[in-house]
Design a protein around this motif. Structure first.
Motif, PDB file in Angstrom:
ATOM      1  N   VAL A 225       0.454  -0.416 -79.888  1.00  0.00           N
ATOM      2  CA  VAL A 225       1.616   0.405 -79.547  1.00  0.00           C
ATOM      3  C   VAL A 225       2.874  -0.421 -79.761  1.00  0.00           C
ATOM      4  CG1 VAL A 225       0.347   1.798 -77.870  1.00  0.00           C
ATOM      5  CG2 VAL A 225       1.477  -0.313 -77.129  1.00  0.00           C
ATOM      6  N   LEU A 226       3.997   0.284 -79.900  1.00  0.00           N
ATOM      7  CA  LEU A 226       5.270  -0.387 -80.101  1.00  0.00           C
ATOM      8  C   LEU A 226       5.746  -0.976 -78.778  1.00  0.00           C
ATOM      9  CD1 LEU A 226       7.327  -0.807 -82.436  1.00  0.00           C
ATOM     10  CD2 LEU A 226       8.585   1.146 -81.487  1.00  0.00           C
ATOM     11  N   CYS A 227       6.256  -2.194 -78.824  1.00  0.00           N
ATOM     12  CA  CYS A 227       6.733  -2.856 -77.607  1.00  0.00           C
ATOM     13  C   CYS A 227       7.871  -2.036 -77.004  1.00  0.00           C
ATOM     14  CB  CYS A 227       7.226  -4.266 -77.935  1.00  0.00           C
ATOM     15  SG  CYS A 227       7.974  -5.098 -76.509  1.00  0.00           S
ATOM     16  N   LYS A 231      11.229  -2.823 -79.207  1.00  0.00           N
ATOM     17  CA  LYS A 231      11.080  -1.669 -80.091  1.00  0.00           C
ATOM     18  C   LYS A 231      10.725  -2.060 -81.525  1.00  0.00           C
ATOM     19  CE  LYS A 231      12.548   0.904 -76.671  1.00  0.00           C
ATOM     20  NZ  LYS A 231      11.614   1.776 -75.903  1.00  0.00           N
ATOM     21  N   LYS A 232      10.246  -3.292 -81.728  1.00  0.00           N
ATOM     22  CA  LYS A 232       9.935  -3.749 -83.076  1.00  0.00           C
ATOM     23  C   LYS A 232       8.484  -4.219 -83.194  1.00  0.00           C
ATOM     24  CE  LYS A 232      14.693  -5.255 -83.979  1.00  0.00           C
ATOM     25  NZ  LYS A 232      15.573  -6.424 -84.324  1.00  0.00           N
TER      26      LYS A 232
END
Length: 260
Positions: A225-227, A231-232
């Protein structure tokens, strides 16, 4: 007889491949009193949730933490072993007395496993370092009466007051003074003093290896999943826990090769 009968039942069930097929252990603590100081001898036993197989490997109980051995079967076997021990101890007693012991069901009470080592220590402390009655339960002491609080488990665990003459109070208290040299706490099997120095490190190493392998397995199958912060970067879920943090057993067992 009480200690020997309890351990005999444990070894019989543990050795049976139907139930476990391994060598287990037991810590047994004799507890003789009830809340009203009556004589109520019984054992509190802590038994591992498995044992060491003949090949030397840790083997967990088949019930996967729900129970160790069937309690109804243990109750019947314990009754037979205990009555046999009483017959040997009192050979001149009326046989009808021993036959009467089989007319009522005997109950072996078994709890679910502890949540971790801290509850085990707390449980043992309640029965290893206390006497029949402590000072905080005493309400008044005089030449005529002794009054103390007690919990009546037969009446919904309600709190009541016991009022006794001093001699009767002393008589009840003296029931729980054990003979000199009597060992109240006993260790058996893989938890005995002779064997635990070898068996316990052996079990810990095997269980640690299983937990690390499980974490690696979970990590390999977890979705990416995206952090939520940067968000990267992509994140992979290893273990979910609440605001209190990961369980202590996972914090202790994680190794540098398995990052948090």
């Amino acid at each position: 007889a009480l200690f020997a009968s309890a351990w005999s039942v444990m070894t019989s069930f543990a050795a049976d491949p139907t139930h476990l097929g391994a060598d287990t252990g037991m810590i047994a603590v004799l507890h003789t009193w009830g809340q009203n100081l009556s004589l109520h001898p019984h054992l509190h036993c802590i038994v591992p949730g498995g044992g060491i197989s003949p090949a030397g490997h840790w083997k967990s109980a088949r019930a996967k933490g729900k129970f160790l051995f069937p309690v109804k079967a243990m109750s019947r076997v314990f009754r037979a072993r205990m009555v046999a021990a009483l017959r040997r101890a009192f050979p001149g007693e009326d046989p009808q007395l021993f036959r009467g012991l089989f007319t009522k069901p005997w109950v072996v009470y078994a709890k679910r496993p502890f949540a971790g080592p801290e509850p085990v220590i707390d449980y043992l402390g309640r029965y290893t370092h206390k006497i029949a009655i402590s000072n905080h339960r005493l309400l008044s002491v005089s030449k005529q009466r002794v009054r103390f609080r007690y919990k009546d488990y037969r009446d919904g665990s309600s709190h009541k007051v016991m009022d006794l003459e001093p001699l009767e109070f002393i008589r009840r208290f003296a029931l729980h003074i054990l003979p000199k040299g009597f060992v109240r706490i006993r260790h058996y099997g893989i938890l005995s003093s002779r064997r635990k120095a070898v068996s316990i490190p052996q079990i810990i190493l095997q269980l640690q290896g299983r937990v690390v392998a499980l974490i690696r397995h979970i990590r390999s199958r977890a979705p990416e999943v995206l952090c939520p912060c940067c968000k990267k970067a992509l994140m992979k879920t290893i273990l979910r826990f609440d605001h209190r943090g990961p369980p202590k057993r996972y914090r202790e067992l994680l190794t540098p090769s398995v990052p948090h």
